[in-house]
Design an enzyme around this catalytic site. Structure first.
Site, PDB file in Angstrom:
ATOM      1  N   TYR A 187       0.825  -1.220   0.000  1.00 24.10           N
ATOM      2  CA  TYR A 187       0.000   0.000   0.000  1.00 24.10           C
ATOM      3  C   TYR A 187       0.855   1.264   0.000  1.00 24.10           C
ATOM      4  O   TYR A 187       0.373   2.348  -0.300  1.00 24.10           O
ATOM      5  CB  TYR A 187      -0.944   0.030   1.211  1.00 24.10           C
ATOM      6  CG  TYR A 187      -2.020  -1.039   1.197  1.00 24.10           C
ATOM      7  CD1 TYR A 187      -2.232  -1.828   0.075  1.00 24.10           C
ATOM      8  CD2 TYR A 187      -2.828  -1.257   2.296  1.00 24.10           C
ATOM      9  CE1 TYR A 187      -3.196  -2.816   0.050  1.00 24.10           C
ATOM     10  CE2 TYR A 187      -3.808  -2.248   2.289  1.00 24.10           C
ATOM     11  CZ  TYR A 187      -3.988  -3.021   1.168  1.00 24.10           C
ATOM     12  OH  TYR A 187      -4.946  -3.991   1.143  1.00 24.10           O
ATOM     13  N   ASP A 225      -2.457 -18.223   0.926  1.00 24.98           N
ATOM     14  CA  ASP A 225      -3.595 -18.938   0.318  1.00 24.98           C
ATOM     15  C   ASP A 225      -4.064 -20.059   1.235  1.00 24.98           C
ATOM     16  O   ASP A 225      -5.261 -20.252   1.472  1.00 24.98           O
ATOM     17  CB  ASP A 225      -3.246 -19.450  -1.084  1.00 24.98           C
ATOM     18  CG  ASP A 225      -1.844 -20.046  -1.173  1.00 24.98           C
ATOM     19  OD1 ASP A 225      -1.042 -19.848  -0.229  1.00 24.98           O
ATOM     20  OD2 ASP A 225      -1.535 -20.714  -2.173  1.00 24.98           O
ATOM     21  N   LYS A 282       3.950 -15.181   1.652  1.00 26.26           N
ATOM     22  CA  LYS A 282       3.880 -15.886   0.364  1.00 26.26           C
ATOM     23  C   LYS A 282       5.328 -16.116  -0.064  1.00 26.26           C
ATOM     24  O   LYS A 282       5.759 -15.743  -1.160  1.00 26.26           O
ATOM     25  CB  LYS A 282       3.084 -15.013  -0.633  1.00 26.26           C
ATOM     26  CG  LYS A 282       2.696 -15.693  -1.907  1.00 26.26           C
ATOM     27  CD  LYS A 282       1.637 -16.757  -1.767  1.00 26.26           C
ATOM     28  CE  LYS A 282       1.411 -17.444  -3.102  1.00 26.26           C
ATOM     29  NZ  LYS A 282       0.670 -18.717  -3.006  1.00 26.26           N
ATOM     30  N   ASP A 327      -5.057  -7.158   5.709  1.00 20.60           N
ATOM     31  CA  ASP A 327      -6.307  -6.457   5.372  1.00 20.60           C
ATOM     32  C   ASP A 327      -7.384  -7.497   5.058  1.00 20.60           C
ATOM     33  O   ASP A 327      -8.521  -7.433   5.552  1.00 20.60           O
ATOM     34  CB  ASP A 327      -6.028  -5.578   4.133  1.00 20.60           C
ATOM     35  CG  ASP A 327      -7.125  -4.561   3.896  1.00 20.60           C
ATOM     36  OD1 ASP A 327      -8.100  -4.531   4.671  1.00 20.60           O
ATOM     37  OD2 ASP A 327      -7.013  -3.797   2.915  1.00 20.60           O
ATOM     38  N   ASP A 357     -10.496  -9.266   7.896  1.00 17.25           N
ATOM     39  CA  ASP A 357     -11.928  -9.200   7.603  1.00 17.25           C
ATOM     40  C   ASP A 357     -12.540 -10.596   7.548  1.00 17.25           C
ATOM     41  O   ASP A 357     -13.658 -10.812   8.018  1.00 17.25           O
ATOM     42  CB  ASP A 357     -12.175  -8.483   6.276  1.00 17.25           C
ATOM     43  CG  ASP A 357     -12.376  -6.986   6.476  1.00 17.25           C
ATOM     44  OD1 ASP A 357     -12.064  -6.491   7.578  1.00 17.25           O
ATOM     45  OD2 ASP A 357     -12.853  -6.315   5.544  1.00 17.25           O
TER      46      ASP A 357
END
Ligand code: NAD
Length: 360
Positions: free
Chosen positions: A143, A226, A194, A250, A254
């Site tokens: 970001y 994943d 990852k 992020d 959620d």
């Protein structure tokens, strides 16, 4: 001995003032029981600050926050300010607060209370007993990494670019927070990355692994993102504390939150190093029910409990608040957002009164 703390209150907009008023009463009550003295200072933020000063985060508010031991924020925003240019929007105040206090760690717990198992979209047997803390890096990663932008290539095509980058210092500081959080919980830390594809993740994994020698009592594991997403839905009980970067965090925070199914119940914290941390509910200002005494104050009250546990190191007081929440739910009190058959419907204030009674 009495411990004294200066708390900045940011009631904000919408239901903010209603729910923070409940949390303050609870803090005062638990303070009396645990010999803790709070000095509360209210400051303007969000739409309320725009109305009074023209900006969503006045410098005076930031200064007040900096001078306090912890910040308790309710929620900001509303239809009235949605049309304003970005720099004047209430949400910009939130980003300013994070930057101003250098809050690089976002803590999002997802705990299933037995009384609200039915609110989860997943089967009861999968979610019953889930108690996860997601620690997300908040100020780095893709970001913020440079270069970023939409550029023209030599052949005239447009090319969108973002850069996922972490320095070792950035990884070390978030990993340290996560190890310390895990220490206050079940002493299991799962680092999500990852690393099979991304070099930045390989560095992340190396640094987190290296730091684990300083925390021999914490059991560290690693998962690719994943697989972590899959495991969160398949068998969420395997997780205690999760640490991950900005983008993965992020998304995973959620997903973890949705395991609980009830937005009015979710607290959060944003922390820095040696600066006051900010504690706030995950939900927004709910302008659709503002001023109607319909808001669920429990996410705000649980944010106050998080403030005690992780911001002020007052675990006993935090336990008392969490127990009171547990008790009012056991007694069947429900605001509209978590109402189900056979339960007692209450408003925001009545829920506060029930909590005070449970505390005493
Ligand atoms: P929201 O979380 O405010 O509301 C979503 C839905 O959940 C609404 O139906 C609302 O009534 C309900 N709800 C939320 N909190 C509740 C509570 N405590 N008790 C009962 N019901 C509750 O999200 P939104 O509608 O997308 O956003 C409304 C405003 O809040 C917007 O201006 C948005 O920018 C802002 N917002 C602020 C924050 C923050 O302050 N951190 C976070 C998200 C959204």
């Amino acid at each position: 001995m009495t411990n004294s703390y200066r708390i900045t209150l940011l009631p904000g907009d919408g239901i903010g003032p209603e729910i923070i008023a409940v949390a303050v009463e609870i803090l005062k009550a638990v303070g009396k029981q645990c010999d803790i003295e709070f000095t509360f200072t209210e400051a303007l933020m969000g739409g309320a600050a725009i109305e009074a000063t023209g900006e969503p985060l006045p410098q005076a508010t930031l200064e007040t926050c900096r001078e306090s031991d912890a910040v308790l924020l309710a929620a900001i925003g509303g239809y009235k300010w949605d049309h304003l240019p970005r720099h004047q929007r209430p949400e910009t105040g939130l980003l300013g607060l994070r930057a101003g206090l250098e809050l690089f760690a976002n803590l999002r717990p997802a705990k299933i209370l037995p009384q609200l198992v039915d609110a989860s979209p997943l089967k009861g047997e999968i979610v019953e007993g889930v108690d996860i803390m997601v620690v997300r890096e908040l100020t780095g990663g893709v970001y913020f990494g440079e270069p970023k932008g939409i550029f023209r290539t030599e052949t005239g095509q447009q090319r969108g670019v973002n850069t996922m980058a972490y320095t070792d210092a950035e990884v070390d500081r978030i990993a340290k927070v996560a190890f310390e959080i895990a220490q206050k919980r079940n002493r299991q830390l799962c680092s999500v990355d990852k690393a099979n594809v991304l070099e930045v993740s390989q560095l992340w994994r190396d640094r987190v692994s290296a730091l684990s020698s300083s925390y021999p009592e914490i059991e560290l594991s690693h998962l690719y993102v994943d697989n972590a997403a899959m495991q969160l839905v398949r068998a969420p009980k395997q997780f205690d504390t999760i640490v991950t970067g900005n983008l993965f965090g992020d998304i995973l925070s959620d997903a973890a939150a949705m395991l609980t199914g009830s937005i009015g119940m979710l607290p959060s914290a944003s922390m820095g190093e040696g600066k006051p941390a900010v504690f706030e509910p995950v939900h927004g200002s709910a302008p659709d029910i503002a001023g109607e005494d319909k808001a669920n104050p429990l996410a705000q009250v649980l944010s106050a409990a998080m403030m005690l546990r992780y911001g002020l190191d007052e675990a006993t007081a935090a336990d008392k608040i969490e127990q009171a929440v547990f008790q009012v739910l056991d007694q069947g009190y429900r605001t509209g957002d978590i109402m189900s058959d056979g339960m007692t419907f209450v408003g925001c204030q009545q829920m506060g009164e029930a909590l005070l009674k449970a505390l005493s």
